[in-house]
Design a protein around this motif. Structure first.
Motif, PDB file in Angstrom:
ATOM      1  N   ARG A  59      84.514  83.745   5.729  1.00  0.00           N
ATOM      2  CA  ARG A  59      84.761  83.555   4.294  1.00  0.00           C
ATOM      3  C   ARG A  59      85.167  84.859   3.615  1.00  0.00           C
ATOM      4  O   ARG A  59      84.619  85.918   3.907  1.00  0.00           O
ATOM      5  N   ARG A  60      86.140  84.761   2.725  1.00  0.00           N
ATOM      6  CA  ARG A  60      86.619  85.916   1.955  1.00  0.00           C
ATOM      7  C   ARG A  60      86.638  85.530   0.483  1.00  0.00           C
ATOM      8  O   ARG A  60      87.082  84.434   0.138  1.00  0.00           O
ATOM      9  N   ALA A  61      86.165  86.429  -0.365  1.00  0.00           N
ATOM     10  CA  ALA A  61      86.179  86.148  -1.798  1.00  0.00           C
ATOM     11  C   ALA A  61      86.614  87.403  -2.540  1.00  0.00           C
ATOM     12  O   ALA A  61      86.177  88.507  -2.212  1.00  0.00           O
ATOM     13  N   PHE A  62      87.483  87.217  -3.516  1.00  0.00           N
ATOM     14  CA  PHE A  62      88.045  88.333  -4.266  1.00  0.00           C
ATOM     15  C   PHE A  62      88.000  88.056  -5.758  1.00  0.00           C
ATOM     16  O   PHE A  62      88.197  86.921  -6.191  1.00  0.00           O
ATOM     17  N   LEU A  63      87.770  89.105  -6.525  1.00  0.00           N
ATOM     18  CA  LEU A  63      87.986  89.043  -7.966  1.00  0.00           C
ATOM     19  C   LEU A  63      89.412  89.479  -8.228  1.00  0.00           C
ATOM     20  O   LEU A  63      89.916  90.407  -7.592  1.00  0.00           O
ATOM     21  N   LEU A  64      90.073  88.796  -9.157  1.00  0.00           N
ATOM     22  CA  LEU A  64      91.435  89.131  -9.548  1.00  0.00           C
ATOM     23  C   LEU A  64      91.375  89.946 -10.829  1.00  0.00           C
ATOM     24  O   LEU A  64      90.754  89.517 -11.807  1.00  0.00           O
ATOM     25  N   TYR A  65      92.002  91.096 -10.782  1.00  0.00           N
ATOM     26  CA  TYR A  65      92.020  91.982 -11.944  1.00  0.00           C
ATOM     27  C   TYR A  65      93.429  92.121 -12.479  1.00  0.00           C
ATOM     28  O   TYR A  65      94.377  92.296 -11.723  1.00  0.00           O
ATOM     29  N   LEU A  66      93.547  92.065 -13.806  1.00  0.00           N
ATOM     30  CA  LEU A  66      94.776  92.386 -14.499  1.00  0.00           C
ATOM     31  C   LEU A  66      94.486  93.710 -15.186  1.00  0.00           C
ATOM     32  O   LEU A  66      93.667  93.747 -16.116  1.00  0.00           O
ATOM     33  N   GLU A  67      95.095  94.769 -14.670  1.00  0.00           N
ATOM     34  CA  GLU A  67      94.693  96.113 -15.087  1.00  0.00           C
ATOM     35  C   GLU A  67      93.180  96.230 -14.866  1.00  0.00           C
ATOM     36  O   GLU A  67      92.724  96.076 -13.754  1.00  0.00           O
ATOM     37  N   GLU A  68      92.375  96.439 -15.916  1.00  0.00           N
ATOM     38  CA  GLU A  68      90.927  96.648 -15.741  1.00  0.00           C
ATOM     39  C   GLU A  68      90.099  95.389 -15.982  1.00  0.00           C
ATOM     40  O   GLU A  68      88.867  95.444 -15.967  1.00  0.00           O
ATOM     41  N   GLU A  69      90.775  94.288 -16.258  1.00  0.00           N
ATOM     42  CA  GLU A  69      90.069  93.083 -16.718  1.00  0.00           C
ATOM     43  C   GLU A  69      89.994  92.017 -15.620  1.00  0.00           C
ATOM     44  O   GLU A  69      91.015  91.668 -15.026  1.00  0.00           O
ATOM     45  N   ALA A  70      88.787  91.504 -15.360  1.00  0.00           N
ATOM     46  CA  ALA A  70      88.617  90.436 -14.364  1.00  0.00           C
ATOM     47  C   ALA A  70      89.153  89.134 -14.960  1.00  0.00           C
ATOM     48  O   ALA A  70      88.652  88.668 -15.987  1.00  0.00           O
ATOM     49  N   VAL A  71      90.182  88.571 -14.327  1.00  0.00           N
ATOM     50  CA  VAL A  71      90.826  87.375 -14.876  1.00  0.00           C
ATOM     51  C   VAL A  71      90.769  86.177 -13.936  1.00  0.00           C
ATOM     52  O   VAL A  71      91.195  85.083 -14.297  1.00  0.00           O
ATOM     53  N   GLY A  72      90.243  86.367 -12.721  1.00  0.00           N
ATOM     54  CA  GLY A  72      90.231  85.227 -11.812  1.00  0.00           C
ATOM     55  C   GLY A  72      89.416  85.484 -10.568  1.00  0.00           C
ATOM     56  O   GLY A  72      88.862  86.576 -10.365  1.00  0.00           O
ATOM     57  N   TYR A  73      89.375  84.444  -9.750  1.00  0.00           N
ATOM     58  CA  TYR A  73      88.550  84.461  -8.546  1.00  0.00           C
ATOM     59  C   TYR A  73      89.271  83.685  -7.463  1.00  0.00           C
ATOM     60  O   TYR A  73      89.862  82.635  -7.719  1.00  0.00           O
TER      61      TYR A  73
END
Length: 157
Positions: A59-73
């Motif tokens: 299993r792999r899990a990532f947070l998606l960042y737009l510049e410094e802001e967490a916007v997705g998973y």
């Protein structure tokens, strides 16, 4: 109006201590949980789920960042259901950031980094017409429905 600046989307592996951040992301996406007929998970449920990550080496899990802001998973599994497959179990973009191409960019990133997989499956929970349309637009085809609340899509790599 100046030129369109493409904001930098980056992926960072989720760590157990990211539970509060991921929990906030879920709370800011109530529509997704409404669609799948669930309440957003409590912080302790998110923490429990993240604590199991290192026990499952597929299993792999990532947070998606737009510049410094967490916007997705993004959450997926390698070598599942078959050794040459990968399965995307969740691609969630925060509701106020949807419709900006972030899901497409996150998926492109994943496709570019899935070495060794021949197929990528995507699982859509609930009656989520928007998610189904998204995956079909990204070259996935519908494979099967696993009961009323689960649809499987696949894309050959």
């Amino acid at each position: 109006m100046g030129g369109m600046r493409t904001l930098n989307l980056s992926l960072r592996p989720v760590l157990p201590e990211d539970a509060p951040l991921l929990h906030q992301l879920f709370l800011r996406s109530p529509g997704y949980f409404a669609l799948i007929g669930m309440e957003p998970p409590a912080l302790e449920d998110v923490a429990r789920d993240l604590s199991t990550l290192e026990k499952d080496e597929r299993r792999r899990a990532f947070l998606l960042y737009l510049e410094e802001e967490a916007v997705g998973y993004l959450d997926y599994k390698l070598r599942y259901p078959e050794p040459e497959d990968a399965t995307l179990s969740l691609l969630l973009i925060r509701e106020d950031r949807q419709g900006q191409g972030l899901g497409r960019r996150a998926l492109e990133h994943l496709l570019n980094h899935l070495t060794g997989a021949e197929r990528l499956y995507a699982v859509v929970y609930g009656n989520n017409a928007r998610a189904k349309a998204f995956f079909q637009a990204q070259g996935f085809r519908h494979v099967k429905d696993g009961g009323p609340t689960l649809s499987w899509y696949v894309r050959e790599l």
